[in-house]
Design an enzyme around this catalytic site. Structure first.
Site, short mmCIF file in Angstrom:
data_model
loop_
_atom_site.label_atom_id
_atom_site.label_comp_id
_atom_site.label_asym_id
_atom_site.label_seq_id
_atom_site.Cartn_x
_atom_site.Cartn_y
_atom_site.Cartn_z
N THR A 1 0.90 -1.14 -0.11
CA THR A 1 0.04 0.01 0.29
C THR A 1 0.70 1.26 -0.16
O THR A 1 0.48 2.14 -0.64
CB THR A 1 -1.16 -0.04 1.25
OG1 THR A 1 -1.75 -1.08 1.19
CG2 THR A 1 -1.74 1.18 1.41
N ASN B 1 5.49 -0.91 3.16
CA ASN B 1 4.86 -0.48 4.35
C ASN B 1 5.70 -0.21 5.44
O ASN B 1 5.45 0.83 6.36
CB ASN B 1 3.62 -1.48 4.89
CG ASN B 1 2.52 -1.31 3.64
OD1 ASN B 1 2.55 -0.36 2.73
ND2 ASN B 1 1.75 -2.23 3.95
N LYS C 1 -6.73 5.00 5.12
CA LYS C 1 -5.53 4.64 5.69
C LYS C 1 -4.69 5.91 5.58
O LYS C 1 -4.68 6.67 4.79
CB LYS C 1 -4.67 3.48 4.97
CG LYS C 1 -5.53 2.31 4.88
CD LYS C 1 -4.64 1.26 4.14
CE LYS C 1 -5.15 -0.30 3.88
NZ LYS C 1 -4.73 -0.99 3.06
N ASP C 2 -3.90 6.01 6.83
CA ASP C 2 -2.99 7.15 6.85
C ASP C 2 -1.86 7.08 5.84
O ASP C 2 -1.68 8.14 5.29
CB ASP C 2 -2.32 7.38 8.29
CG ASP C 2 -1.60 6.07 8.85
OD1 ASP C 2 -1.40 5.21 8.03
OD2 ASP C 2 -1.24 6.07 10.01
N ASP D 1 -9.67 -3.25 -0.13
CA ASP D 1 -8.41 -4.16 0.46
C ASP D 1 -8.66 -4.73 1.74
O ASP D 1 -8.28 -6.04 1.95
CB ASP D 1 -7.30 -3.11 0.71
CG ASP D 1 -6.15 -3.74 1.23
OD1 ASP D 1 -5.18 -4.28 0.31
OD2 ASP D 1 -5.66 -3.48 2.35
N HIS E 1 -8.28 -8.85 2.11
CA HIS E 1 -7.50 -9.54 3.18
C HIS E 1 -8.36 -10.51 4.10
O HIS E 1 -8.06 -11.63 4.31
CB HIS E 1 -6.84 -8.44 3.97
CG HIS E 1 -5.87 -7.88 3.43
ND1 HIS E 1 -4.72 -8.24 2.99
CD2 HIS E 1 -5.37 -6.28 3.20
CE1 HIS E 1 -3.65 -7.26 2.83
NE2 HIS E 1 -4.11 -6.31 2.77
N ASP F 1 -3.33 0.69 -5.71
CA ASP F 1 -1.78 0.95 -5.13
C ASP F 1 -1.11 -0.42 -5.40
O ASP F 1 -0.04 -0.64 -5.23
CB ASP F 1 -2.08 1.01 -3.61
CG ASP F 1 -2.77 0.20 -2.45
OD1 ASP F 1 -3.81 -0.73 -3.63
OD2 ASP F 1 -2.76 0.39 -1.72
N HIS G 1 -1.21 -9.28 -0.61
CA HIS G 1 -0.42 -9.04 -1.75
C HIS G 1 1.01 -8.77 -1.40
O HIS G 1 1.32 -9.12 -0.44
CB HIS G 1 -1.27 -7.80 -2.38
CG HIS G 1 -1.52 -6.68 -1.34
ND1 HIS G 1 -0.63 -5.83 -0.86
CD2 HIS G 1 -2.51 -6.62 -0.63
CE1 HIS G 1 -0.77 -5.21 0.20
NE2 HIS G 1 -2.22 -5.38 0.48
ZN ZN Z 1 -3.02 -1.32 -0.28
#
Ligand code: ZN
Length: 542
Positions: free
Chosen positions: A71, A92, A152-153, A283, A287, A328, A474
């Site tokens: 991401t 990440n 997400k941040d 996402d 997951h 992403d 991923h």
């Molecule tokens: Zn992602």
């Protein structure tokens, strides 16, 4: 008709400089984990926003061309125009063995210099992102404000950088922003609305007809009876984590972005403004439930409807906007279901590949004290433990490379020295034809990458033991994780489809050209994509 002919001639003869004026609002939409495979699977079923975007310029083979398809690096490519090797966002998180704190893990969007920060409880920051994001370029060219709202941040921060005029992401307590930045009342309202949705008692959602064939429970190996496939995205009954794997989460992000956009009067100023949306529910669905169950089907149809409503509101307000939509990274289904559906080689990763396990085996052979290897996952960046003495490091590294390369689930293992010496992928090379070394090189940063980088074979799911909420992921160097759709749309444009590969780093220079902002090609890895279906060139006149 006769009176139309001069007008048509005039259009076709128009020089590029007579191209459409810059749109008043550029909209970047990132759909987290929307693989090119999922787009291909569902595109004919879309009737809302994702149908409209298919009337524009469709690049079905967009590449997040690097190896570490995560991401943070993926979002960083979208609006910098650069690959991870240039942005520095290689994953990440990465390990800094010299970090002056017990937690050596550095989160991509943290400021670890803040006292007491850890990679899990951190101060969100853009300090690790190198290069200018599109919003910075719009501002420097004399106009253009940036609003970013994401689930997400790391998505928000990698698209908006440090200087966005307004930037919000979903955190543990709702939508939040950088320390010291103000949050207007719309943010508190959005959080109250989300809390109310989260608190609703569980109830099954209606299942769209299209999704019925996918509504079948599949047990996950070793997960104590946890199944995927028929979750029906029930309401969350107080579960803030499950909430993120529902279409309601994307709806909250879009609603807040819409409210703030109106307050800021984006699209009504002199220059081109920018709105970046990070839609993360797909996402979390991927997951939790994999990609081929009823859950992802429900999610993508709901996302299509949400985007359709969002565009309709912009239309009703008469805003001149241009949209880019991409992802992403992609994703892969849970191997338990994949094996039932023709992919007999799909498997979960061997737990022996985890750095701790592999390191313990190597330490035993070499007569050293473990740990000798550290890393977060059984693939990707793996580091020699700081405790390994200088004179033993070469020996441990050689043993680790040999052990990983000998494992039947491993496609390649590269050392830091091999990656440092490798040339960057040739600019003319198609990302689909890049070697594994090319892919890993595009993810390589000499100061952040591992002592070795391990790539798994296709179809190996790097979750050894699945659990509720974590069945699939991923991060591989393969097309199911690397290939994403890249779509552009603006009112009145003649659509086209270009099946030859492009890269997600091409999005930034393409949008910059629409806005009339010049980008020095030497600063970035991407190139402007011409969105004019005919002899005109949306890249030429700027
Ligand atoms: Zn992602």
């Amino acid at each position: 008709m006769r009176f139309l002919i001069p007008a048509l001639l005039a259009l076709s003869a128009a020089p590029a400089s007579a191209a459409a004026p810059p749109p008043k609002l550029l909209i970047m939409i990132s759909v987290d984990q929307l693989s090119a495979d999922l787009f291909a699977q569902y595109r004919r079923h879309f009737t809302g926003g994702l149908a409209r975007l298919q009337e524009g310029a469709v690049f079905p083979s967009g590449y997040q061309s690097h190896a570490a398809s995560e991401t943070c690096p993926g979002h960083a490519t979208l609006l910098t125009g650069s690959r991870p090797a240039r942005t520095g966002i290689i994953a990440n998180s990465w390990i800094d063995p010299a970090a002056p704190r017990a937690d050596k893990n550095i989160y991509c969007a943290e400021d670890e210099s803040v006292a007491g920060s850890t990679s899990l409880r951190y101060t969100p920051s853009a300090i690790h992102l190198r290069g200018r994001v599109l919003g910075d370029r719009l501002r420097a060219s004399g106009g253009g404000r940036t609003l970013v709202v994401a689930g997400k941040d790391r998505s928000a921060i990698m698209m908006g950088g440090a200087n966005a005029d307004a930037i919000f992401w979903w955190g543990s307590a709702g939508f939040a922003t950088y320390a010291g930045h103000a949050a207007p009342p719309a943010v508190a309202e959005a959080n109250r609305a989300a809390d109310a949705v989260i608190a609703r008692p569980a109830a099954a959602r209606p299942l769209p007809t299209l999704c019925r064939a996918r509504d079948r429970a599949v047990p996950l190996d070793g997960a104590g009876g946890v199944t995927v496939g028929s979750g029906r995205l029930v309401s969350t009954a107080g579960d803030r984590s499950l909430y993120r794997a529902t279409p309601g989460f994307d709806a909250a992000v879009i609603a807040l972005a819409d409210a703030l956009r109106r307050e800021m009067r984006l699209g009504r100023g002199e220059g081109s403004d920018l709105l970046a949306l990070g839609l993360a529910a797909s996402d979390y669905v991927g997951h939790a439930f994999g990609t081929q169950g009823a859950e992802m089907c429900i999610q993508l149809l709901a996302l299509d409807a949400l985007l359709g409503e969002f565009f309709a509101r912009l239309d009703a307000e008469g805003i001149d906007y241009a949209v880019a939509l991409s992802a992403d990274h992609g994703g892969l289904d849970a191997p338990e279901r994949a094996r039932e559906q023709g992919a007999t080689a799909a498997a979960r990763v061997d737990p022996a590949l985890a750095p701790a396990a592999m390191g313990a085996a190597i330490a035993g052979r070499l007569g050293l004290a473990a740990p000798v290897l550290v890393g977060e996952a059984p693939f990707g960046d793996i580091y020699l433990a700081p405790a390994v003495s200088r004179r033993r490091r070469d020996r441990v590294l050689r043993a680790a490379v040999a052990a990983y390369r000998a494992h039947p689930q491993v496609a390649a293992a590269f050392t830091r020295a091999e990656l440092a010496a490798a040339p960057a992928p040739a600019p003319s090379a198609s990302p689909e034809a890049w070697s594994l070394l090319d892919r890993a090189k595009a993810s390589f940063d000499p100061a952040r990458s591992g002592d070795l980088v391990v790539l798994l074979k296709p179809g190996i799911m790097p979750i050894a033991v699945p659990s509720r909420g974590y069945s699939a992921t991923h991060g591989s160097a393969w097309s199911y994780d690397r290939r994403v759709p890249v779509l552009f749309w603006r009112k009145g444009m003649a659509g086209f489809e270009q099946p030859l590969p492009v890269e997600t780093v091409d999005i930034m220079p393409t949008l910059a050209a629409l806005a009339g902002v010049r980008v020095d090609p030497a600063e970035i890895d991407g190139r402007c994509l011409d969105l004019d279906a005919g002899p005109g060139d949306t890249c030429a006149a700027r």
